[in-house]
Design a protein around this motif. Sequence first.
Motif, PDB file in Angstrom:
ATOM      1  N   LEU A 157       0.837  -1.212   0.000  1.00 53.68           N
ATOM      2  CA  LEU A 157       0.000   0.000   0.000  1.00 53.68           C
ATOM      3  C   LEU A 157       0.869   1.258   0.000  1.00 53.68           C
ATOM      4  O   LEU A 157       0.548   2.234  -0.689  1.00 53.68           O
ATOM      5  CB  LEU A 157      -0.946  -0.010   1.198  1.00 53.68           C
ATOM      6  N   ASP A 158       1.976   1.236   0.740  1.00 59.72           N
ATOM      7  CA  ASP A 158       2.891   2.388   0.756  1.00 59.72           C
ATOM      8  C   ASP A 158       3.515   2.619  -0.619  1.00 59.72           C
ATOM      9  O   ASP A 158       3.603   3.755  -1.088  1.00 59.72           O
ATOM     10  CB  ASP A 158       4.001   2.184   1.790  1.00 59.72           C
ATOM     11  N   LEU A 159       3.947   1.541  -1.277  1.00 61.00           N
ATOM     12  CA  LEU A 159       4.564   1.689  -2.596  1.00 61.00           C
ATOM     13  C   LEU A 159       3.530   2.129  -3.629  1.00 61.00           C
ATOM     14  O   LEU A 159       3.825   2.958  -4.492  1.00 61.00           O
ATOM     15  CB  LEU A 159       5.243   0.390  -3.023  1.00 61.00           C
ATOM     16  N   ILE A 160       2.321   1.622  -3.527  1.00 62.54           N
ATOM     17  CA  ILE A 160       1.244   2.073  -4.420  1.00 62.54           C
ATOM     18  C   ILE A 160       1.042   3.574  -4.260  1.00 62.54           C
ATOM     19  O   ILE A 160       0.946   4.311  -5.249  1.00 62.54           O
ATOM     20  CB  ILE A 160      -0.062   1.298  -4.158  1.00 62.54           C
ATOM     21  N   ALA A 161       0.981   4.049  -3.015  1.00 61.06           N
ATOM     22  CA  ALA A 161       0.786   5.484  -2.765  1.00 61.06           C
ATOM     23  C   ALA A 161       1.942   6.299  -3.325  1.00 61.06           C
ATOM     24  O   ALA A 161       1.736   7.376  -3.911  1.00 61.06           O
ATOM     25  CB  ALA A 161       0.620   5.736  -1.266  1.00 61.06           C
ATOM     26  N   GLU A 162       3.164   5.801  -3.175  1.00 58.19           N
ATOM     27  CA  GLU A 162       4.349   6.495  -3.703  1.00 58.19           C
ATOM     28  C   GLU A 162       4.275   6.605  -5.230  1.00 58.19           C
ATOM     29  O   GLU A 162       4.506   7.681  -5.797  1.00 58.19           O
ATOM     30  CB  GLU A 162       5.602   5.704  -3.295  1.00 58.19           C
ATOM     31  N   ILE A 163       3.949   5.515  -5.871  1.00 52.96           N
ATOM     32  CA  ILE A 163       3.883   5.519  -7.333  1.00 52.96           C
ATOM     33  C   ILE A 163       2.702   6.354  -7.822  1.00 52.96           C
ATOM     34  O   ILE A 163       2.817   7.100  -8.794  1.00 52.96           O
ATOM     35  CB  ILE A 163       3.823   4.074  -7.868  1.00 52.96           C
ATOM     36  N   ARG A 164       1.569   6.272  -7.131  1.00 54.87           N
ATOM     37  CA  ARG A 164       0.392   7.068  -7.514  1.00 54.87           C
ATOM     38  C   ARG A 164       0.690   8.565  -7.417  1.00 54.87           C
ATOM     39  O   ARG A 164       0.237   9.351  -8.247  1.00 54.87           O
ATOM     40  CB  ARG A 164      -0.806   6.716  -6.644  1.00 54.87           C
ATOM     41  N   ALA A 165       1.475   8.970  -6.420  1.00 56.16           N
ATOM     42  CA  ALA A 165       1.818  10.390  -6.267  1.00 56.16           C
ATOM     43  C   ALA A 165       2.592  10.900  -7.480  1.00 56.16           C
ATOM     44  O   ALA A 165       2.479  12.070  -7.847  1.00 56.16           O
ATOM     45  CB  ALA A 165       2.635  10.600  -4.992  1.00 56.16           C
ATOM     46  N   GLU A 166       3.361  10.030  -8.112  1.00 60.65           N
ATOM     47  CA  GLU A 166       4.134  10.406  -9.299  1.00 60.65           C
ATOM     48  C   GLU A 166       3.367  10.250 -10.603  1.00 60.65           C
ATOM     49  O   GLU A 166       3.575  11.019 -11.538  1.00 60.65           O
ATOM     50  CB  GLU A 166       5.394   9.537  -9.398  1.00 60.65           C
ATOM     51  N   HIS A 167       2.508   9.230 -10.686  1.00 59.65           N
ATOM     52  CA  HIS A 167       1.914   8.853 -11.970  1.00 59.65           C
ATOM     53  C   HIS A 167       0.395   8.959 -12.035  1.00 59.65           C
ATOM     54  O   HIS A 167      -0.177   8.723 -13.098  1.00 59.65           O
ATOM     55  CB  HIS A 167       2.320   7.421 -12.330  1.00 59.65           C
ATOM     56  N   GLY A 168      -0.264   9.257 -10.932  1.00 63.49           N
ATOM     57  CA  GLY A 168      -1.717   9.316 -10.937  1.00 63.49           C
ATOM     58  C   GLY A 168      -2.325   7.931 -10.798  1.00 63.49           C
ATOM     59  O   GLY A 168      -1.685   7.004 -10.313  1.00 63.49           O
ATOM     60  N   PRO A 169      -3.582   7.763 -11.244  1.00 65.11           N
ATOM     61  CA  PRO A 169      -4.272   6.481 -11.085  1.00 65.11           C
ATOM     62  C   PRO A 169      -3.495   5.323 -11.721  1.00 65.11           C
ATOM     63  O   PRO A 169      -2.852   5.483 -12.769  1.00 65.11           O
ATOM     64  CB  PRO A 169      -5.605   6.702 -11.807  1.00 65.11           C
ATOM     65  N   LEU A 170      -3.573   4.165 -11.072  1.00 61.72           N
ATOM     66  CA  LEU A 170      -2.799   2.989 -11.469  1.00 61.72           C
ATOM     67  C   LEU A 170      -3.712   1.795 -11.704  1.00 61.72           C
ATOM     68  O   LEU A 170      -4.867   1.785 -11.286  1.00 61.72           O
ATOM     69  CB  LEU A 170      -1.814   2.614 -10.358  1.00 61.72           C
ATOM     70  N   LEU A 171      -3.131   0.774 -12.330  1.00 58.27           N
ATOM     71  CA  LEU A 171      -3.765  -0.537 -12.387  1.00 58.27           C
ATOM     72  C   LEU A 171      -2.676  -1.590 -12.346  1.00 58.27           C
ATOM     73  O   LEU A 171      -1.513  -1.316 -12.659  1.00 58.27           O
ATOM     74  CB  LEU A 171      -4.659  -0.703 -13.616  1.00 58.27           C
ATOM     75  N   PHE A 172      -3.047  -2.783 -11.917  1.00 60.78           N
ATOM     76  CA  PHE A 172      -2.141  -3.922 -11.881  1.00 60.78           C
ATOM     77  C   PHE A 172      -2.650  -5.002 -12.812  1.00 60.78           C
ATOM     78  O   PHE A 172      -3.858  -5.202 -12.953  1.00 60.78           O
ATOM     79  CB  PHE A 172      -2.054  -4.518 -10.461  1.00 60.78           C
ATOM     80  N   HIS A 173      -1.705  -5.703 -13.412  1.00 57.13           N
ATOM     81  CA  HIS A 173      -2.028  -6.913 -14.152  1.00 57.13           C
ATOM     82  C   HIS A 173      -1.071  -7.987 -13.673  1.00 57.13           C
ATOM     83  O   HIS A 173       0.149  -7.782 -13.684  1.00 57.13           O
ATOM     84  CB  HIS A 173      -1.885  -6.704 -15.661  1.00 57.13           C
ATOM     85  N   GLN A 174      -1.633  -9.095 -13.203  1.00 55.18           N
ATOM     86  CA  GLN A 174      -0.802 -10.200 -12.747  1.00 55.18           C
ATOM     87  C   GLN A 174      -0.224 -10.887 -13.967  1.00 55.18           C
ATOM     88  O   GLN A 174      -0.945 -11.497 -14.743  1.00 55.18           O
ATOM     89  CB  GLN A 174      -1.613 -11.183 -11.897  1.00 55.18           C
ATOM     90  N   SER A 175       1.080 -10.764 -14.134  1.00 54.78           N
ATOM     91  CA  SER A 175       1.769 -11.311 -15.290  1.00 54.78           C
ATOM     92  C   SER A 175       1.606 -12.820 -15.347  1.00 54.78           C
ATOM     93  O   SER A 175       1.563 -13.489 -14.325  1.00 54.78           O
ATOM     94  CB  SER A 175       3.247 -10.939 -15.219  1.00 54.78           C
ATOM     95  N   GLY A 176       1.545 -13.330 -16.563  1.00 55.22           N
ATOM     96  CA  GLY A 176       1.392 -14.756 -16.764  1.00 55.22           C
ATOM     97  C   GLY A 176       2.699 -15.499 -16.924  1.00 55.22           C
ATOM     98  O   GLY A 176       2.705 -16.681 -17.227  1.00 55.22           O
ATOM     99  N   GLY A 177       3.827 -14.848 -16.765  1.00 57.70           N
ATOM    100  CA  GLY A 177       5.087 -15.558 -16.785  1.00 57.70           C
ATOM    101  C   GLY A 177       5.941 -15.326 -18.009  1.00 57.70           C
ATOM    102  O   GLY A 177       6.843 -16.088 -18.287  1.00 57.70           O
TER     103      GLY A 177
END
Length: 126
Positions: free
Chosen positions: A18-38
């Motif tokens: 959650l802390d890293l998400i907040a850090e990245i959001r502060a720089e880039h705005g809204p985010l999304l995640f995709h669980q990589s398939g390998g």
Amino acid sequence: MSDGLKKVQRVVATPAALDLIAEIRAEHGPLLFHQSGGCCDGSSPMCYPAGEFRIGDGDILLGEAGGAPVYIGRAQGAAWAHTQLILDVVAGRGGMFSLDNGREKRFLTRGRVFDDAEQAWLRDNL
């Protein structure tokens, strides 16, 4: 768990995530995640600016982490249907195309198998 089982979350995030998400959001705005398939970056959860990763018909929404939607490919989601994904952070280099790259810490997905009551709730409510 009891019959009064609350909504079962297929994805959760640790405080470090959650802390890293907040850090990245502060720089880039809204985010999304995709669980990589390998592919190129193994099975790392990939973090992108919202709107800069195309979600396809073969992707499903697992839930959200820190206000960011988390998607996974349908086949991989079915294979992991019995598992809660736990978004965490560890030391290291992030995925090549992921916004955690270059921070000396990266997102990592851990897993926890749902208990019988949680699996029953998921069968009845999804």
